[in-house]
Write a protein that holds these residues in place. Structure first.
Motif, mmCIF file in Angstrom:
data_model
loop_
_atom_site.group_PDB
_atom_site.id
_atom_site.type_symbol
_atom_site.label_atom_id
_atom_site.label_comp_id
_atom_site.label_asym_id
_atom_site.label_seq_id
_atom_site.Cartn_x
_atom_site.Cartn_y
_atom_site.Cartn_z
ATOM 1 N N SER A 173 -36.930 20.721 12.849
ATOM 2 C CA SER A 173 -37.868 21.128 13.340
ATOM 3 C C SER A 173 -38.582 19.986 14.082
ATOM 4 O O SER A 173 -38.610 18.824 13.670
ATOM 5 N N LEU A 174 -39.152 20.468 15.556
ATOM 6 C CA LEU A 174 -39.748 19.545 16.355
ATOM 7 C C LEU A 174 -41.191 19.087 16.118
ATOM 8 O O LEU A 174 -42.069 19.950 16.150
ATOM 9 N N ALA A 180 -31.728 16.581 28.056
ATOM 10 C CA ALA A 180 -32.514 16.993 27.421
ATOM 11 C C ALA A 180 -32.472 18.443 26.616
ATOM 12 O O ALA A 180 -32.887 18.566 25.450
ATOM 13 N N LEU A 181 -31.971 19.163 27.498
ATOM 14 C CA LEU A 181 -31.573 20.654 27.108
ATOM 15 C C LEU A 181 -30.466 20.574 26.044
ATOM 16 O O LEU A 181 -30.724 21.335 25.083
ATOM 17 N N GLN A 182 -29.301 19.873 26.380
ATOM 18 C CA GLN A 182 -28.347 19.848 25.363
ATOM 19 C C GLN A 182 -28.909 19.073 23.800
ATOM 20 O O GLN A 182 -28.326 19.436 22.814
ATOM 21 N N ILE A 183 -29.565 17.932 24.003
ATOM 22 C CA ILE A 183 -30.097 17.478 22.460
ATOM 23 C C ILE A 183 -30.980 18.395 21.981
ATOM 24 O O ILE A 183 -30.836 18.536 20.937
ATOM 25 N N PHE A 184 -31.888 19.184 22.846
ATOM 26 C CA PHE A 184 -32.837 20.246 22.124
ATOM 27 C C PHE A 184 -31.970 21.254 21.165
ATOM 28 O O PHE A 184 -32.312 21.587 20.371
ATOM 29 N N MET A 185 -30.876 21.377 21.938
ATOM 30 C CA MET A 185 -30.064 22.484 21.345
ATOM 31 C C MET A 185 -29.323 22.136 20.243
ATOM 32 O O MET A 185 -29.364 22.727 19.013
ATOM 33 N N VAL A 230 -30.565 19.658 18.266
ATOM 34 C CA VAL A 230 -31.430 19.394 17.107
ATOM 35 C C VAL A 230 -31.987 21.103 16.513
ATOM 36 O O VAL A 230 -31.999 21.098 15.425
ATOM 37 N N ARG A 231 -32.125 21.928 17.384
ATOM 38 C CA ARG A 231 -32.487 23.296 17.079
ATOM 39 C C ARG A 231 -31.209 23.582 16.179
ATOM 40 O O ARG A 231 -31.557 24.452 15.062
#
Length: 90
Positions: free
Chosen positions: A89-90, A76-81, A83-84
């Motif tokens: 924008s989420l 989840a953290l890697q996917i978030f990174m 995406v950012r």
């Protein structure tokens, strides 16, 4: 930059996915195993998505809390990174 990071993470994820399959196969045959430290190192280095896929595809390490919670959290953290970095924008 985001594309290069995504390509890197895809390769590391594929390596971890293969390692999870190899480790499960070796576990069934009671052979030498891949160290959990190695699996976690690959996950931390960007391959957590492959680790999660490997856990559920091969039904491997799903009962170990450190894997069952750690791999999805890292993924989840890697996917978030990613995406950012891509500017979505989420």
């Amino acid at each position: 930059m985001a594309q290069a990071l995504l390509a890197y993470m895809a390769v590391v994820s594929l390596v971890l996915l293969v390692f999870m399959g190899m480790d499960k196969s070796r576990a069934k045959k009671q052979e030498w195993r891949i160290a959990e430290r190695t699996l976690f190192t690959l996950a931390i280095c960007g391959g957590a998505v492959g680790g999660v896929l490997g856990m559920y595809l091969f039904r491997h390490k799903t009962r170990h809390n450190s894997f069952a919670f750690g791999f999805p959290l890292l993924a989840a953290l890697q996917i978030f990174m990613i995406v950012r970095l891509w500017g979505i924008s989420l």
